[in-house]
Design a protein around this motif. Structure first.
Motif, mmCIF file in Angstrom:
data_model
loop_
_atom_site.group_PDB
_atom_site.id
_atom_site.type_symbol
_atom_site.label_atom_id
_atom_site.label_comp_id
_atom_site.label_asym_id
_atom_site.label_seq_id
_atom_site.Cartn_x
_atom_site.Cartn_y
_atom_site.Cartn_z
ATOM 1 N N ASP A 134 1.130 -6.099 4.574
ATOM 2 C CA ASP A 134 0.710 -5.517 3.317
ATOM 3 C C ASP A 134 1.876 -5.564 2.481
ATOM 4 O O ASP A 134 1.708 -5.646 1.069
ATOM 5 N N LYS A 135 3.280 -5.210 2.950
ATOM 6 C CA LYS A 135 4.283 -5.298 1.912
ATOM 7 C C LYS A 135 4.350 -6.739 1.480
ATOM 8 O O LYS A 135 4.984 -6.970 0.203
ATOM 9 N N GLU A 171 3.172 -0.388 -5.229
ATOM 10 C CA GLU A 171 2.249 -0.781 -3.980
ATOM 11 C C GLU A 171 2.966 -0.740 -2.775
ATOM 12 O O GLU A 171 2.173 -0.468 -1.894
ATOM 13 N N LYS A 172 4.097 -1.346 -2.778
ATOM 14 C CA LYS A 172 4.907 -1.034 -1.605
ATOM 15 C C LYS A 172 5.004 0.438 -1.193
ATOM 16 O O LYS A 172 4.930 0.590 0.201
ATOM 17 N N VAL A 179 1.713 1.455 0.521
ATOM 18 C CA VAL A 179 1.852 0.480 1.918
ATOM 19 C C VAL A 179 2.664 1.456 2.940
ATOM 20 O O VAL A 179 2.046 1.754 3.909
ATOM 21 N N LYS A 213 0.802 4.697 3.756
ATOM 22 C CA LYS A 213 -0.338 4.627 4.345
ATOM 23 C C LYS A 213 0.253 4.267 6.263
ATOM 24 O O LYS A 213 -0.604 4.805 7.119
ATOM 25 N N LYS A 214 1.154 3.569 6.382
ATOM 26 C CA LYS A 214 1.559 3.433 7.648
ATOM 27 C C LYS A 214 2.239 4.699 8.158
ATOM 28 O O LYS A 214 2.009 5.073 9.489
ATOM 29 N N ALA A 252 2.203 -7.114 -1.362
ATOM 30 C CA ALA A 252 2.182 -6.316 -2.546
ATOM 31 C C ALA A 252 3.216 -6.993 -3.527
ATOM 32 O O ALA A 252 4.040 -7.570 -3.185
ATOM 33 N N GLU A 275 1.833 -2.794 8.127
ATOM 34 C CA GLU A 275 2.687 -2.639 6.900
ATOM 35 C C GLU A 275 3.387 -3.643 6.441
ATOM 36 O O GLU A 275 3.750 -3.894 5.214
#
Length: 107
Positions: free
Chosen positions: A38-39, A47-48, A51, A54-55, A42, A35
């Protein structure tokens, strides 16, 4: 001697549960680390947020896997086929030769 067997099965179940908890903890840690990566990649708040969701899903899945493993370990103990028991392994009619065949799913 039955109480000794039950105690041994309880220890095996506990050890298997510790393993399941450790695996779930590792999955949660990996989800959190991913995460963060990916953050950083992003660019916008949407998008953040995706993410983070998803986490959260990965963490929830790890918890469910741990719960399922604990349930299975308890059921195995009840049935007497708990983790580490060696019931039903082979009939003793093998040829005695172990050859490695790289064409059959080996590493």
């Amino acid at each position: 001697m039955q109480s000794g067997r039950n105690a041994a099965e309880a220890v095996k179940e506990s050890a298997a549960n510790v393993g399941a908890s450790a695996k779930a903890g590792m999955e949660k840690t990996k989800a959190t680390a991913q995460e963060k990566v990916d953050k950083m990649r992003a660019h916008d708040p949407y998008e953040k947020e995706m993410v983070r969701e998803k986490k959260d899903e990965r963490i929830q899945e790890a918890d469910l896997d741990k719960q399922q493993a604990r349930f299975e370990h308890a059921a195995e103990r009840q049935a007497g086929t708990g983790p580490g028991t060696r019931t039903g392994l082979g009939t003793g009619t093998g040829t005695g030769t172990n050859t490695y065949d790289p064409t059959v799913g080996g590493r």
